[in-house]
Structure formats: structure tokens, C-alpha cells
Design a protein around this motif. Structure first.
Motif, PDB file in Angstrom:
ATOM      1  N   GLU A  56     -55.576  58.107  99.458  1.00 18.84           N
ATOM      2  CA  GLU A  56     -54.953  59.240 100.150  1.00 18.84           C
ATOM      3  C   GLU A  56     -53.431  59.184 100.056  1.00 18.84           C
ATOM      4  N   GLY A  57     -52.857  58.004 100.223  1.00 16.74           N
ATOM      5  CA  GLY A  57     -51.400  57.871 100.137  1.00 16.74           C
ATOM      6  C   GLY A  57     -50.870  58.265  98.771  1.00 16.74           C
ATOM      7  N   VAL A  58     -51.598  57.902  97.716  1.00 14.38           N
ATOM      8  CA  VAL A  58     -51.193  58.267  96.356  1.00 14.38           C
ATOM      9  C   VAL A  58     -51.271  59.776  96.189  1.00 14.38           C
ATOM     10  N   ARG A  59     -52.333  60.389  96.673  1.00 11.63           N
ATOM     11  CA  ARG A  59     -52.470  61.847  96.567  1.00 11.63           C
ATOM     12  C   ARG A  59     -51.318  62.563  97.268  1.00 11.63           C
ATOM     13  N   LEU A  60     -50.931  62.063  98.435  1.00 11.39           N
ATOM     14  CA  LEU A  60     -49.828  62.683  99.173  1.00 11.39           C
ATOM     15  C   LEU A  60     -48.512  62.576  98.400  1.00 11.39           C
ATOM     16  N   LEU A  61     -48.253  61.405  97.817  1.00 10.12           N
ATOM     17  CA  LEU A  61     -47.021  61.225  97.050  1.00 10.12           C
ATOM     18  C   LEU A  61     -47.016  62.076  95.784  1.00 10.12           C
ATOM     19  N   VAL A  62     -48.153  62.132  95.104  1.00  8.06           N
ATOM     20  CA  VAL A  62     -48.245  62.967  93.900  1.00  8.06           C
ATOM     21  C   VAL A  62     -47.999  64.432  94.255  1.00  8.06           C
ATOM     22  N   ASP A  63     -48.590  64.892  95.342  1.00  8.93           N
ATOM     23  CA  ASP A  63     -48.378  66.280  95.777  1.00  8.93           C
ATOM     24  C   ASP A  63     -46.909  66.530  96.126  1.00  8.93           C
ATOM     25  N   GLU A  64     -46.265  65.546  96.743  1.00  6.77           N
ATOM     26  CA  GLU A  64     -44.849  65.686  97.094  1.00  6.77           C
ATOM     27  C   GLU A  64     -43.995  65.857  95.835  1.00  6.77           C
ATOM     28  N   TYR A  65     -44.255  65.046  94.814  1.00  9.13           N
ATOM     29  CA  TYR A  65     -43.456  65.151  93.596  1.00  9.13           C
ATOM     30  C   TYR A  65     -43.827  66.364  92.756  1.00  9.13           C
ATOM     31  N   LYS A  66     -45.071  66.816  92.846  1.00  9.58           N
ATOM     32  CA  LYS A  66     -45.425  68.089  92.200  1.00  9.58           C
ATOM     33  C   LYS A  66     -44.561  69.210  92.764  1.00  9.58           C
ATOM     34  N   ALA A  67     -44.416  69.236  94.081  1.00 12.48           N
ATOM     35  CA  ALA A  67     -43.606  70.267  94.730  1.00 12.48           C
ATOM     36  C   ALA A  67     -42.138  70.141  94.319  1.00 12.48           C
ATOM     37  N   LYS A  68     -41.658  68.901  94.182  1.00 11.80           N
ATOM     38  CA  LYS A  68     -40.264  68.686  93.792  1.00 11.80           C
ATOM     39  C   LYS A  68     -40.012  69.096  92.342  1.00 11.80           C
ATOM     40  N   LEU A  69     -41.020  68.946  91.489  1.00 16.09           N
ATOM     41  CA  LEU A  69     -40.871  69.310  90.078  1.00 16.09           C
ATOM     42  C   LEU A  69     -40.980  70.816  89.834  1.00 16.09           C
TER      43      LEU A  69
END
Length: 197
Positions: A56-69
Motif C-alpha cells: 500500500e505504501g508503494v502504491r501511495l508513493l507511485v500515485d503521488e509521483y504520477k500526479a507530480k509528473l
């Protein structure tokens, strides 16, 4: 015991690759990216990861960087199931994973392979890699992160560039998070923004 995850990060292109020629020397650290402040064609980015269900923590971080990109480029995240046929033989496992990965790589993709035996690149060189890809005529950049036993020979042949994120072996989930952060950092370098110091 937890399996080590080999990593592959590939790109296919007909460019010279100054960023992949050698490990940066100490005086290269902190050098300016040659594309900073220039107009750079933003290719769509796809990250192909071989692995199991993400934490879950990895999914949250990936989603955060998707939004930043999102302001910089379109982004697609593809997860290929590791050992899809539950093969006992390592070679068969790698071959099955390779078939699935190759199906996701288009003929005009610039493919980069992440591997622990790849060459070191710094953040400015990562930014230059994105800039070079934008000038290459490629339609997309595909980053491939391998499973427990790495990529097969066909995937490796597809790569012009083989780099590593660390001299240590990284679990594929950790490698994904590091890659996402570095892609965001690279775009801020290209745009001359203050995130990278």
C-alpha cells in the motif's frame, strides 16, 4: 527469505549516449544539464515492472509521483505478474516474464533497462537522457524493471541503455519508487525549477 530483485531499465534509440558512456567523475557532480531551460519534447513514459501485488505504501508513493509528473508528460504504469505460469525452473520463469514484457514494448519505443550491473548516471544525466529521447523520433520511453531473476536475453537486446539506480540490489518495489522520484527530479532539472539542488 526475501528474493533479490534484479532491475532493468531500457531504451531503444539511434542516438549517441554520452550519459551512458561511463560513471561520472567526482568533478562532474552537480554539473548543469545541457537541456536546462530549453524546449524539450515530452515523450509519454511507460514503466513496466515485473512483480507481485504492490504494498500500500508503494502504491501511495507511485500515485503521488504520477500526479507530480502529470504537468510534464503523460505517464503509464504497467505491472507484469512475476512467474505467470508458476514455473519451477528459473529459466522458464524468466522466459514467461520476458514474453509479457516484450508485448508491452512498441516498435518505436525508446527502451532503457535498469540493472544492478548497469552504468551509474547522476540526476543531470537522467535529465539529459529524457532530453535526448525527446529529440530521437521515438514515440515513447519504456522503462523496464525486472523480476527476481532479471530480464531475458530478448529484453536485454532491446536496450540501448542499461543503467543502475544504486550499486546495491534493490527490491523491485523500492526501485520503482526511486525511479519515479528521479523522473520527476529530471523534469524539474529540464525546466530549471528549484526542486533539484
Amino acid at each position: 527469505s526475501q528474493k533479490k530483485m534484479a532491475i532493468s531499465f531500457m531504451v531503444t534509440c539511434h542516438l549517441k549516449q554520452p550519459y551512458a558512456s561511463a560513471s561520472p567523475t567526482p568533478h562532474d557532480k552537480g554539473r548543469a544539464c545541457r537541456y536546462t531551460g530549453q524546449a524539450v519534447r515530452a515523450l509519454p513514459i511507460r514503466v513496466i515492472t515485473v512483480g507481485k501485488k504492490r504494498a500500500e505504501g508503494v502504491r501511495l508513493l507511485v500515485d503521488e509521483y504520477k500526479a507530480k509528473l502529470k504537468p510534464y508528460c503523460s505517464f503509464e504504469d504497467s505491472l507484469v505478474r512475476s512467474n505467470p505460469r508458476n514455473a519451477q525452473d528459473v529459466r522458464a520463469q524468466v522466459e514467461d516474464e520476458e514474453v509479457a514484457v516484450m508485448k508491452l514494448i512498441g516498435p518505436d519505443d525508446w527502451v532503457v533497462v535498469l540493472d544492478e550491473r548497469g552504468r551509474d548516471v547522476d540526476s543531470e544525466q537522467m535529465a539529459e537522457l529524457l532530453g535526448d529521447a525527446g529529440n530521437s523520433g521515438a514515440s515513447r520511453i519504456s522503462f523496464c524493471i525486472g523480476g527476481a531473476y532479471g530480464h531475458g536475453s530478448e529484453v536485454r537486446k532491446r536496450a540501448n541503455v542499461t543503467i543502475r539506480l544504486s550499486s546495491m540490489v534493490l527490491n523491485h518495489q523500492i526501485a520503482l519508487v526511486v525511479l519515479m522520484e528521479q523522473l520527476y527530479r529530471a523534469w524539474t532539472i529540464l525546466k530549471g525549477q528549484n526542486y533539484h539542488h
